[in-house]
Design a protein around this motif. Structure first.
Motif, short mmCIF file in Angstrom:
data_model
loop_
_atom_site.label_atom_id
_atom_site.label_comp_id
_atom_site.label_asym_id
_atom_site.label_seq_id
_atom_site.Cartn_x
_atom_site.Cartn_y
_atom_site.Cartn_z
N ASP A 1 15.24 -47.67 10.96
CA ASP A 1 16.16 -47.38 12.23
C ASP A 1 16.29 -45.36 12.45
OD1 ASP A 1 17.68 -48.47 11.53
OD2 ASP A 1 19.23 -48.00 9.82
N ALA A 2 15.32 -44.69 11.75
CA ALA A 2 14.71 -42.94 12.16
C ALA A 2 13.92 -43.37 12.90
CB ALA A 2 14.01 -42.31 10.72
N VAL A 3 12.59 -44.07 13.05
CA VAL A 3 11.83 -44.82 13.78
C VAL A 3 13.14 -44.95 15.32
CG1 VAL A 3 10.02 -45.80 15.31
CG2 VAL A 3 10.47 -45.30 12.46
N ALA A 4 13.71 -45.79 14.99
CA ALA A 4 14.63 -46.60 16.57
C ALA A 4 14.74 -45.06 16.78
CB ALA A 4 15.30 -47.54 15.64
N GLY A 5 15.12 -44.38 16.53
CA GLY A 5 16.39 -43.08 16.91
C GLY A 5 15.90 -42.00 17.57
N GLY A 6 14.27 -42.08 16.82
CA GLY A 6 13.33 -40.97 17.40
C GLY A 6 12.37 -42.33 19.26
N MET A 7 12.68 -43.62 18.56
CA MET A 7 12.50 -44.25 20.44
C MET A 7 13.77 -44.09 20.76
SD MET A 7 10.46 -47.04 21.31
CE MET A 7 10.38 -48.00 22.43
N HIS A 8 14.03 -44.07 20.59
CA HIS A 8 16.04 -44.09 22.22
C HIS A 8 15.91 -42.31 22.58
CE1 HIS A 8 16.85 -47.58 20.78
NE2 HIS A 8 18.24 -47.16 19.86
N ILE A 9 15.35 -41.37 21.51
CA ILE A 9 15.48 -39.71 22.11
C ILE A 9 14.27 -39.71 23.03
CG2 ILE A 9 15.51 -37.15 21.27
CD1 ILE A 9 17.22 -38.14 19.37
N THR A 10 13.19 -40.27 22.79
CA THR A 10 11.81 -39.78 23.07
C THR A 10 11.91 -40.50 24.73
OG1 THR A 10 10.47 -40.01 21.36
CG2 THR A 10 9.46 -40.49 23.39
#
Length: 465
Positions: free
Chosen positions: A434-443
């Protein structure tokens, strides 16, 4: 007798083959070394941080010297300098393969990067001398395709060579390719006219040194620490900012400046360079974020990550020539806008679609993003090079390649930092899905903003026609 042989084989097709091979070699040199870093670290008894300089020395040489060698080609003749660059690249490849220590290998890689800078700058500059103006987009699309092929081929070819031989083979493979490129260029490219030796005044040594030091400071600021900015990074960035001011001041007083400040206003060159840097920053984000997202958020193993990551370069290679044809038919400025719109759609897709559709959604977004990138590149490069005067194509081509390299360097650092921030994890390698997915969205939300900014520049600014 030799001139008769050259005349017999010279033609646009073979000339473009020579330029394409030179472009492939320079991009292959960038991508093939990365896969061998672990092996070279073990063989040369060096740390991973130390062997990173094998890649960094090559990129720094290209970044700091590409504008200067383009200008030098305008002065002394592009053909003779391109032949020298190909020869230097091949000789440096032999030196890399024979290097007994890490320090000598890094030095040889810097020389190889100089040869690559010459090939990259002059391959694009030569297009105006080898094809009709109505086919410029097609030629630029072909060069973009070969660059993508070199980037995509590097990791797989490097892996095979290391498995079958050893790490030295990843450098020695360039020697026969370099020899083929030299022979093609010697036989097929138009000979420099007598005026080439006196074209547009002398060489700006002071400006060249100032620009090289400024670019080196910026590149090091963006790469040292791998996105973690410390006091050294800040000092280097401040030095780069100061260097820009000193360089511009020196250019206004130079008798034969390396870059004339007025060039940035003429024909929309400044706007085109800005768009190129923004677009390259976004494309680097896909290479930085993609592997972590695919492996940590989607749970793919290393083999499947490699296959998914290869989709972008493969689609880019397949779409390059078609993109060039569209530019020739519909015009550069319109295709710049169309390409940017496709890229915006692609990065929005990367931020949203994989959540619902997994790896299929990721691939679908990349299939939209990468042809848009190729279309933008072909249109932007074609428009800029068609507007450049015959005596300044080398330096203009160098600036185009420089803007792309600066975008890639910035993307690797800044977008990597954005990804780490968005993931809210101290270590990405141990972050939750979930943390990596959140980083993907923001990036990719940030990436979309950058592309919208490029779209505004392309729509409202004075850009290529």
């Amino acid at each position: 007798m030799r001139s008769d042989i050259r005349a017999a084989v010279r033609g646009p097709g073979l000339a473009l083959a020579a330029l394409s091979l030179a472009m492939l070699l320079s991009s292959l040199g960038t991508s093939i070394a990365n896969v061998g870093l672990p092996t070279m670290a073990e063989a040369l008894d060096a740390s991973f941080q130390d062997v990173q300089w094998i890649v960094l020395a090559y990129l720094l040489a290209i970044t700091t010297l590409i504008v200067s060698v383009g200008r030098l080609g305008d002065i002394i003749g592009r053909r003779r300098l391109l032949l020298g660059g190909i020869a230097l690249f091949a000789i440096a490849s032999v030196a890399c393969g024979a290097a007994p220590s890490l320090s000598l290998l890094v030095a040889a890689r810097a020389l190889q990067g100089l040869g690559a800078a010459i090939m990259m700058a002059l391959a694009m500059a030569f297009v105006g001398d080898t094809v009709a103006k109505a086919q410029t987009g097609r030629a630029m699309g072909l060069l973009g395709t070969m660059s993508a092929v070199g980037t995509a081929l590097g990791p797989s070819l490097g892996g095979l060579l290391i498995a079958g031989f050893d790490w030295r083979a990843i450098f020695l493979v360039n020697v026969p390719l370099g020899l083929a490129a030299f022979v093609l260029a010697y036989c097929c490219l138009p000979v420099d006219g007598r005026a080439a030796t006196v074209r547009r005044g002398g060489f700006d040594g002071v400006g060249t040194l100032l620009l090289a030091m400024t670019l080196a400071a910026y590149a090091l600021a963006m790469t040292i620490g791998r996105g973690n900015f410390g006091s050294l990074n800040i000092a280097l960035l401040a030095a780069a900012g100061f260097g820009v001011g000193v360089f511009l001041l020196a250019e206004t007083k130079a008798a034969s400046p390396l870059i004339r400040p007025a060039m940035f206003h003429r024909s929309g060159l400044g706007a085109s360079l800005a768009m190129s840097a923004l677009v390259s920053t976004v494309m680097m984000a896909t290479l930085v974020v993609g592997p972590f997202y695919l492996s940590h958020a989607l749970g793919l193993d290393a083999a499947l990550v490699g296959i998914a990551m290869s989709v972008g370069p493969v689609v880019s290679a397949l779409s390059g020539v078609l993109a060039g044809r569209m530019v020739d038919r519909l015009g550069a400025r319109l295709m710049v806008i169309v390409g940017l719109v496709a890229m915006v759609a692609g990065v929005v897709g990367l931020a949203a679609i994989p959540v619902a559709f997994g790896v299929a959604g990721y691939i679908a977004a990349m299939v939209v993003l990468t042809p848009g990138y190729q279309l933008f590149q072909a249109a932007n490069n074609s428009g800029v090079m068609m507007a450049a005067g015959a005596g300044e194509r080398g330096v203009v081509s160098g600036m185009l390649n420089l803007s792309r390299n600066l975008g890639l360097i910035t993307g690797a650092s800044v977008m990597g930092a954005v990804f780490a921030f968005g993931s809210a994890a101290a270590d990405i390698t141990t972050a939750s899905a979930d943390a990596v997915a959140g980083g993907m969205h923001i990036t990719f939300a940030v990436a979309a903003v950058l592309l919208v900014a490029a779209l505004v520049i392309g729509t409202l600014g004075r850009t290529v026609r």
